[in-house]
Design a protein around this motif. Structure first.
Motif, short mmCIF file in Angstrom:
data_model
loop_
_atom_site.label_atom_id
_atom_site.label_comp_id
_atom_site.label_asym_id
_atom_site.label_seq_id
_atom_site.Cartn_x
_atom_site.Cartn_y
_atom_site.Cartn_z
N ALA A 7 1.11 -0.97 -0.32
CA ALA A 7 0.08 -0.39 0.03
C ALA A 7 0.80 1.22 -0.12
O ALA A 7 1.01 2.27 -1.16
N THR A 8 2.54 0.78 0.85
CA THR A 8 2.32 2.45 1.14
C THR A 8 3.56 2.32 -0.93
O THR A 8 3.54 3.64 -0.97
N TYR A 9 3.83 1.30 -1.39
CA TYR A 9 4.19 2.13 -2.37
C TYR A 9 3.49 2.16 -3.67
O TYR A 9 3.68 3.19 -4.19
N ALA A 10 1.97 1.49 -3.53
CA ALA A 10 1.39 1.67 -4.04
C ALA A 10 1.01 3.12 -4.14
O ALA A 10 0.79 4.35 -5.53
N ASP A 11 0.95 3.85 -3.23
CA ASP A 11 0.67 5.60 -2.61
C ASP A 11 2.07 6.34 -2.91
O ASP A 11 2.15 7.59 -3.77
N TYR A 12 2.94 5.48 -3.14
CA TYR A 12 4.29 6.30 -3.45
C TYR A 12 4.28 6.03 -5.68
O TYR A 12 4.64 6.98 -5.60
N VAL A 13 3.44 5.34 -5.66
CA VAL A 13 3.67 5.28 -7.63
C VAL A 13 2.70 6.48 -8.14
O VAL A 13 2.86 7.14 -8.69
N ARG A 14 1.59 6.24 -7.60
CA ARG A 14 0.22 7.93 -7.31
C ARG A 14 1.05 9.42 -7.71
O ARG A 14 0.76 9.57 -8.68
N ARG A 15 2.08 8.97 -6.73
CA ARG A 15 1.93 10.35 -6.30
C ARG A 15 3.12 11.34 -7.42
O ARG A 15 3.59 11.99 -7.46
N SER A 16 4.14 9.72 -7.27
CA SER A 16 5.37 10.01 -8.33
C SER A 16 5.31 9.62 -10.06
O SER A 16 6.04 9.98 -10.31
N TRP A 17 4.20 9.40 -10.23
CA TRP A 17 3.89 8.58 -11.93
C TRP A 17 4.14 9.91 -12.52
O TRP A 17 5.26 9.85 -13.90
N PRO A 18 3.42 11.16 -12.07
CA PRO A 18 3.42 12.22 -13.20
C PRO A 18 4.79 12.93 -13.25
O PRO A 18 5.03 13.71 -13.99
N SER A 19 5.10 13.39 -11.81
CA SER A 19 6.92 14.11 -12.15
C SER A 19 7.54 12.93 -12.66
O SER A 19 8.68 13.80 -13.53
N LEU A 20 7.54 11.30 -12.71
CA LEU A 20 8.58 10.82 -13.14
C LEU A 20 8.70 11.06 -14.89
O LEU A 20 9.23 11.31 -15.78
N VAL A 21 7.76 10.82 -15.52
CA VAL A 21 7.37 10.62 -16.74
C VAL A 21 6.92 11.87 -17.14
O VAL A 21 8.55 12.57 -18.38
N ARG A 22 6.93 13.01 -16.38
CA ARG A 22 7.51 15.15 -17.03
C ARG A 22 9.06 15.44 -17.49
O ARG A 22 9.30 15.13 -18.16
N ALA A 23 10.07 14.65 -16.09
CA ALA A 23 11.01 14.75 -15.89
C ALA A 23 12.00 13.88 -17.72
O ALA A 23 12.72 14.07 -17.70
N ALA A 24 10.80 12.82 -17.75
CA ALA A 24 11.96 11.07 -18.70
C ALA A 24 11.66 12.53 -19.80
O ALA A 24 12.24 12.82 -21.01
N VAL A 25 10.34 12.67 -20.35
CA VAL A 25 10.29 14.23 -20.99
C VAL A 25 11.00 15.76 -21.15
O VAL A 25 11.66 15.25 -22.62
N PHE A 26 11.72 15.70 -20.60
CA PHE A 26 12.23 16.92 -20.18
C PHE A 26 13.33 16.93 -20.29
O PHE A 26 14.66 17.27 -20.67
N LEU A 27 14.20 15.45 -20.25
CA LEU A 27 15.36 15.02 -20.04
C LEU A 27 15.48 14.51 -21.84
O LEU A 27 16.57 13.55 -22.58
N GLY A 28 14.48 14.30 -22.90
CA GLY A 28 14.64 14.03 -23.82
C GLY A 28 14.13 12.93 -24.22
O GLY A 28 14.18 12.90 -25.54
N ALA A 29 13.32 12.62 -23.62
CA ALA A 29 12.04 11.14 -24.62
C ALA A 29 11.08 11.49 -24.97
O ALA A 29 10.57 12.65 -24.99
N ARG A 30 10.33 10.92 -25.59
CA ARG A 30 9.72 10.74 -26.22
C ARG A 30 8.35 10.91 -25.66
O ARG A 30 8.47 10.57 -24.90
N VAL A 122 20.80 18.75 -15.42
CA VAL A 122 20.80 19.19 -13.36
C VAL A 122 19.32 20.56 -14.38
O VAL A 122 18.95 20.63 -13.13
N VAL A 123 19.53 20.88 -15.23
CA VAL A 123 18.19 22.20 -15.03
C VAL A 123 16.63 21.36 -14.72
O VAL A 123 15.97 21.53 -13.70
N VAL A 124 16.81 20.05 -15.55
CA VAL A 124 15.17 19.23 -15.02
C VAL A 124 15.19 18.68 -13.96
O VAL A 124 14.86 18.94 -13.10
N LEU A 125 16.31 18.15 -13.82
CA LEU A 125 16.32 17.90 -11.98
C LEU A 125 16.01 19.10 -10.46
O LEU A 125 15.19 18.88 -9.76
N ARG A 126 16.38 19.63 -11.62
CA ARG A 126 17.06 21.50 -9.96
C ARG A 126 15.78 22.06 -10.18
O ARG A 126 14.54 22.28 -9.27
N TYR A 127 14.84 22.47 -11.71
CA TYR A 127 13.72 23.34 -12.05
C TYR A 127 12.27 22.95 -12.54
O TYR A 127 11.80 23.31 -12.20
#
Length: 172
Positions: A7-30, A122-127
């Motif tokens: 349950a703790t893991y599932a909650d973490y996934v729900r909270r972190s999914w959007p920012s992980l996807v967004r970070a990957a896009v800004f790092l150059g992934a489609r 650095v820019v993606v992770l920081r900002y």
């Protein structure tokens, strides 16, 4: 995995999914690649949840995993053979009232694409992910001073970027 831990893991996934996807896009992934990278990262989190949950800085640990997943994908022959000028998954249609947001997002993506890989990270992770300088240094495995110098160079480059100047109407 025990039910409480899961349950703790599932909650973490729900909270972190959007920012992980967004970070990957800004790092150059489609976008579809970014979702795959976020999913791979979270699967690795699941298999090593004991280490992840006990990490001093969980977010830094997970973003380091995301960067490692991205680097692993970029090392493959498939990535090297990929055509970079092929259009993304067909035409994109924006709602008429969202044109300004689309133009800004496009300009930001183009400007970030003009940065070197270390500076873009650095820019993606920081900002965009909003990690502290210390957390960013931990994720990248570099000193905090290097984060500051890379940010300084990256911001100077972005300040003079034609894509962003077009948005502001500025000149060089």
């Amino acid at each position: 995995m025990e039910p409480d831990t899961e349950a703790t893991y599932a909650d973490y996934v729900r909270r972190s999914w959007p920012s992980l996807v967004r970070a990957a896009v800004f790092l150059g992934a489609r976008p579809h690649e970014a979702e795959d990278l976020a999913q791979t990262t979270l699967v690795r989190c699941y298999t090593g949840w004991g280490r992840v949950s006990s990490a001093e800085n969980r977010d830094a640990y997970v973003y380091r995993m995301l960067l490692n997943c991205l680097r692993d994908v970029r090392r493959t022959r498939w990535w090297k053979d990929r055509q970079h000028d092929v259009a993304l998954d067909g035409p994109r249609t924006a709602e008429p009232d969202a044109t300004d947001r689309v133009a800004v997002a496009d300009a930001v993506h183009r400007a970030l694409g003009g940065l070197s890989k270390p500076n873009r990270e650095v820019v993606v992770l920081r900002y965009f992910v909003q990690l502290t300088e210390r957390q960013t240094a931990e994720v990248l495995g570099i000193p905090a001073g290097t984060v500051k110098s890379r940010l300084s160079r990256a911001l100077a480059h972005l300040a003079a970027d034609d894509h962003l100047l077009d948005l502001t109407g500025g000149t060089r």
